[in-house]
Design a protein around this motif. Structure first.
Motif, short mmCIF file in Angstrom:
data_model
loop_
_atom_site.label_atom_id
_atom_site.label_comp_id
_atom_site.label_asym_id
_atom_site.label_seq_id
_atom_site.Cartn_x
_atom_site.Cartn_y
_atom_site.Cartn_z
N ASP A 124 -5.20 7.84 0.54
CA ASP A 124 -5.23 6.52 -0.07
C ASP A 124 -6.35 5.70 0.55
O ASP A 124 -6.38 5.51 1.77
CB ASP A 124 -3.89 5.80 0.14
CG ASP A 124 -2.81 6.37 -0.74
OD1 ASP A 124 -2.87 6.14 -1.96
OD2 ASP A 124 -1.93 7.08 -0.22
N ASP B 33 -0.29 -8.46 0.46
CA ASP B 33 -0.32 -7.01 0.42
C ASP B 33 0.22 -6.45 1.72
O ASP B 33 -0.31 -6.72 2.80
CB ASP B 33 -1.75 -6.54 0.12
CG ASP B 33 -2.09 -6.74 -1.34
OD1 ASP B 33 -1.75 -5.86 -2.15
OD2 ASP B 33 -2.62 -7.81 -1.67
N GLY C 24 -8.11 1.93 -4.39
CA GLY C 24 -7.75 0.62 -4.91
C GLY C 24 -8.52 -0.45 -4.18
O GLY C 24 -9.10 -0.20 -3.11
N GLU D 268 -6.44 8.55 -4.02
CA GLU D 268 -6.33 7.35 -4.85
C GLU D 268 -7.11 6.22 -4.19
O GLU D 268 -7.23 6.16 -2.96
CB GLU D 268 -4.86 6.96 -5.05
CG GLU D 268 -4.15 7.94 -5.97
CD GLU D 268 -2.73 7.54 -6.34
OE1 GLU D 268 -2.10 8.30 -7.08
OE2 GLU D 268 -2.27 6.48 -5.89
N GLN E 289 -5.31 1.40 -14.15
CA GLN E 289 -6.48 1.50 -13.30
C GLN E 289 -7.71 1.48 -14.19
O GLN E 289 -7.75 2.12 -15.24
CB GLN E 289 -6.40 2.80 -12.49
CG GLN E 289 -5.22 2.81 -11.52
CD GLN E 289 -5.15 4.10 -10.74
OE1 GLN E 289 -4.99 5.16 -11.32
NE2 GLN E 289 -5.26 4.01 -9.43
N LEU F 26 0.86 -1.18 0.00
CA LEU F 26 0.00 0.00 0.00
C LEU F 26 0.90 1.24 0.00
O LEU F 26 1.98 1.23 0.61
CB LEU F 26 -0.92 0.00 1.22
CG LEU F 26 -1.92 -1.16 1.32
CD1 LEU F 26 -3.01 -0.86 2.34
CD2 LEU F 26 -2.58 -1.46 -0.02
N PRO F 27 0.46 2.30 -0.67
CA PRO F 27 1.36 3.46 -0.84
C PRO F 27 1.93 3.98 0.49
O PRO F 27 3.09 4.34 0.57
CB PRO F 27 0.45 4.50 -1.51
CG PRO F 27 -0.53 3.70 -2.27
CD PRO F 27 -0.79 2.48 -1.44
N ARG G 40 4.84 5.60 -4.61
CA ARG G 40 3.86 5.71 -5.69
C ARG G 40 3.04 4.42 -5.79
O ARG G 40 3.58 3.32 -5.69
CB ARG G 40 4.59 5.97 -7.01
CG ARG G 40 3.63 6.38 -8.08
CD ARG G 40 4.30 7.02 -9.28
NE ARG G 40 3.26 7.38 -10.22
CZ ARG G 40 3.45 7.57 -11.52
NH1 ARG G 40 4.65 7.47 -12.01
NH2 ARG G 40 2.44 7.87 -12.31
N ARG G 41 1.75 4.57 -6.03
CA ARG G 41 0.87 3.42 -6.23
C ARG G 41 1.21 2.78 -7.56
O ARG G 41 1.16 3.44 -8.60
CB ARG G 41 -0.58 3.91 -6.22
CG ARG G 41 -1.64 2.82 -6.33
CD ARG G 41 -3.06 3.41 -6.27
NE ARG G 41 -3.35 3.94 -4.97
CZ ARG G 41 -3.94 3.26 -3.97
NH1 ARG G 41 -4.35 2.03 -4.20
NH2 ARG G 41 -4.13 3.82 -2.81
N GLU G 42 1.51 1.50 -7.56
CA GLU G 42 1.94 0.85 -8.81
C GLU G 42 0.83 0.82 -9.86
O GLU G 42 1.11 0.91 -11.05
CB GLU G 42 2.44 -0.57 -8.52
CG GLU G 42 3.77 -0.57 -7.76
CD GLU G 42 4.39 -1.95 -7.66
OE1 GLU G 42 3.66 -2.94 -7.60
OE2 GLU G 42 5.63 -2.02 -7.64
N ARG H 34 5.36 8.24 1.71
CA ARG H 34 4.45 7.59 0.78
C ARG H 34 5.16 7.23 -0.53
O ARG H 34 5.86 8.06 -1.11
CB ARG H 34 3.27 8.52 0.49
CG ARG H 34 2.20 7.90 -0.40
CD ARG H 34 1.04 8.86 -0.63
NE ARG H 34 0.02 8.24 -1.45
CZ ARG H 34 0.05 8.19 -2.78
NH1 ARG H 34 1.03 8.75 -3.45
NH2 ARG H 34 -0.92 7.59 -3.46
N ASP I 165 -7.91 2.07 0.40
CA ASP I 165 -7.72 0.71 -0.09
C ASP I 165 -8.77 -0.20 0.51
O ASP I 165 -8.86 -0.36 1.73
CB ASP I 165 -6.31 0.24 0.20
CG ASP I 165 -5.33 0.89 -0.76
OD1 ASP I 165 -5.16 0.38 -1.88
OD2 ASP I 165 -4.78 1.96 -0.40
#
Lengths: 238, 238, 238, 238, 238, 238
Positions: free
Chosen positions: F115, D117, F64, F62, F83, D66-67, D75-77, D73, F117
């Motif tokens: 973020d 994760d 996810g 963001e 995405q 997770l970012p 980067r979100r892949e 932080r 998630d």
């Protein structure tokens, strides 16, 4: 018996031809048996953004395989639009291995980019790439010394690599493709001439393997690398 | 005077070394002066989806340049994540050129994939690639005949290519990099041994150029290709 | 006989409607028969990084085709995530063609971006795009002169393009889709009003074709372009 | 002294919470100190195309972070549009490690997908992931046995992983982030409960390190994994 | 006062030109003031894989904007290599809106693909796209009825869309770009001729807005759509 | 009757656990029944390029979903390389919702990245994300006030979100997955504690729905959000 008839501790014939590219600051074509990797070392004045202004240089590597380097044609990574996980893993390994023997401050604010392109593959491409990359890197930095850009070589040790594995129950040195694809365990050792471990990667392919077996592989790798260090010196002094 | 001292209608020394890859059905390393392109021809039984079941085969090509093939290192296309427009343009040209001399029905439902990888570049990489690709293709299809997969060769003519241009006001044959980057006009001719035009690409780099000049370039190309056809035959018969 | 009933040297009806976009500095909708291309010219003060500070401007082009411009719907390139090799080849050609008639120093440090979007396709989209792009470019630069940004037009010549080909054994001008998809040879000529060759692309689609045939195609192209230059002038003066 | 005050051969507190996802066939949240990884095992009836019809199953893994799992932080892949080389290297390692203890034929023609994760990272995420993944995999396959899909468990051994390294000249077990980022050498050992080596990765971060040092790291890993095997059994039996 | 001088409940002049593409089964060019969207409806026999064999059809949409549709040129999405989040959001909305008025079972196992390409943008492109898309869809399905592919139209209602917003404290219908970029609230209503709500999207751009204000926007939308339904019928009956 | 046995105007049990990440400036784990979303707020000093030097800050989000958050495993977006449209739509919505209650000038030239998630999904993930995101944002900005980076909180109102829909003909609050996938209409309301509308998204899934029905949904949303505002205050004050 090994398919090639080699003794368990015998390398394939290793060839090292230097100055194979008229533009690169350092270059060689290295052969481990039928495996052949073309290596160039390119010196650039620019650094990756995260390293600028830190009073040091960088050495990095890229790896690729020509589509028909292998028995059956593989997909061209440029056409596929990305490098495979395997390719990225290998090029990260090559870069780490070389940086372990370079004084990055002594290199100054410049970068050496190593390109390792596999022209023909018969097992051991990553170890051949590392072994040849040291030669190309050494020649490129010697060129900087000769041009009086650097006062002395930032390369402080030799690094070479070889694979070992367990094939039909026996520990053997420098696997070719036939051995590699049937090995019970497979390992790559990246060692320095001064006796240091730079990287070990060992994998049990079909079963976990024993620590005593691992120790045999390590012994083979040390003797194999000793021979590779001798050939590297010969090549750069030629 | 040309920088290389060549006469206006003089090719660079052309070398053609065959069987340079132990796995490919056909292969060669072609040199036009310092330009060197490694070509392999791979035969595969699968066809692209849109061609399946139509009773014919296919010939296609991919082109790439090793990062340090050039004076300064270029970006690796696999790392960039895509092939440049230039790369795609060239590989489409190579494929079209070869298909013009192959009877695709006679090839049967199989595909020949030609990989052209530029190891060192000094101008004329696409014309060297086409000229070498024909040799690799011919060897691969002769191999199919020798293996009795095919009764006779589906290659019905020879194809070769050469560049011509206007350099310092004069029409010259087979531009090297120094000429190419300063040419007033640049052209590539892809011709067959039986006298047919397969492809012409001509560009006025700095100015439009005259039809009379174009005709001179065409004359040079025809005489240059005649020599290349001779060398191709020599290579495949060796 | 041509499917359309045209004479071998007859263009399709060519229409040129200007000022079709209220924001663009120059714009036109060009029709070659059923082929229709919407062209805009956008002036921007920023330059691509590699051109900054060199005292000159730049002209570049992008090309696209609406998904249902064709008989059967094609895939939207934005959805596919990349431009095809064909698209890139065409937009590079349009850019080169325009730069051949622009004095980039006189343009100053600014960029003209030409967008050519094919609204309906019936063959000859790239030649229609080039011919219309010149009109949009001329209008955009005339606008810069009218606004007193430039003292005089940097456009130093006219450029137009037309296709020719060999259809059922005869050389014909300005192929429509039906002719194009059955032609034995296909060519595009990009010429200037002062008589210069900017670009020639000629391909033998089914067979190599003869130099005498090529010369006929060239003749047709010269007469076709003469008519296009007249129509371009008429459009910008309207 | 270690920053955390731990003894050289002391693991961080390891926590293993199972059944943390109501949909997955197996799941756990594993903690190695502040490092926390959420693992799910998903059983699917479809196999990757290259494995279909071969009478065996497959186990594979994906890894993500997770970012804000990290101090700053990352980067979100998914937003970056690709997985980093590091991510791919780790997920390949997890997959290989698990397959070493699974009888793929006994699994039948189905696939177990392991998702690891990282919710919070403080060093050792890949070793925590492997150790937790075995628990999730075991639960998922036990579920198949309970549902009478399989007659007996295809999981034939336990696999766990731990990192060791040289920190300020001393060999220590289970590096946290502060140690890891300053270690002279870093290694990951993946071992089985029956005493087999599945994978060793050892890297000299700042210098080559000695074989005697490597042997100390190996000893630490063996004792650390013994404790992890006990905790895994406890978790699946709970 | 609105910048355009319109009354609060006044639409811009709406134009609907049909049969603007000679290949598409249905097509129109819709104008809301200076906003112009070219819409085509393409009928295909193939369905997306997840819908095959379910005895029903599908309607989907793609949306794009020509680079110079706007005041300053935007980046071409095909060149950027992906569609923006905004583009995807809009095309998903268009597809949902149309499917709400189609009996997918009555359509049979075929697909209608709607392409909405914005040729010029002055606010309200998504509502113009939906309103025009219904016309193109209706024409394409009427064509299937005329061809006796379908017995009766699967289009069971009309759908149209309009934007409303709060501009300088007043509720107004059909925002143009100048209003839109300064609105305090912005909303899009997608309604059917039979009085149903298909989709509402309302956003407070600068502040939360009140439910009474929302009710006013809804009233405006209902009266605006009534006019659009009349124009749609007129267009398809022409 | 609702599948869960809830009353039409009854929320699922809502849980809000804060400080669940030791690095993030603000964080919470929010649960709406089985739906669980992990939210972190990260403060960064850098701004997106287009906002630099404008004397204001930015809040963006963001979103996810872990692959096995759902009943059947979904594809990992990082592995897919992009995405989805749905993901982008949701993260744009979250960002807009938060910015509606933040004084961006008072935030100063810094950015808060949220973020969200989804760890487990059972309907309503976007509304849970927004509701939890406000808590994480509030905590992160309170942290800036506590650290004396800011004099007072830039968060000027509360924002929360809830879904409503028509299920088996009845208007119900806070749809779970079973209701959501069978709803006749589905809507999301994003409201502020001071009574403002930030965003409404309402969709007729199977049919257009009536304005009177819409008004019922709105009433449910207002009462549901009132409860969420109370829970948010409780969480940040804990």
């Amino acid at each position: 018996m090994r398919p090639s008839g080699r003794a368990p501790d015998q390398l394939r014939p290793v060839t090292l031809e230097t100055r194979v590219n008229r533009y690169a600051e350092g270059s060689c074509l290295i052969g481990f048996g039928h495996t052949r990797v073309l290596v160039t070392a390119s010196v650039e004045d620019s650094l990756p953004p995260w390293l600028r202004g830190k009073g040091q240089g960088w050495v990095t590597a890229e790896y690729g395989m020509l589509p028909r380097a292998t028995h059956t044609r593989g997909r061209r990574e440029a056409a596929a639009g990305k490098q495979s996980g395997r390719t990225q893993e290998i090029q990260r390994l090559i870069g780490r291995s070389l940086r372990a023997v370079v004084d990055l401050k002594a290199l100054g604010e410049r970068q050496v980019l190593i390109d390792c392109d596999v022209v023909q593959a018969d097992g051991g491409t990553r170890t051949a790439a590392i072994t040849g990359a040291w030669v190309a890197l050494k020649m490129a930095t010697d060129h900087l010394v000769a041009e009086e850009v650097l006062k002395q070589s930032p390369v402080i040790d030799q690094v070479a690599a070889v694979s070992c594995g367990i094939f039909e129950g026996h520990s053997v040195l420098d696997l070719d493709y036939e051995e590699d694809s049937n090995a019970e365990a497979d390992s790559n050792f990246v060692l320095t001439a001064q006796g240091g471990i730079v990287e070990i990667q060992a994998t049990g392919e079909k079963r976990g393997f024993a620590r005593t077996e691992f120790d045999q592989l390590f012994n083979l790798a040390q003797s194999g690398c000793a021979e590779l260090f001798r050939l590297q010196r010969q090549a750069v002094e030629a």
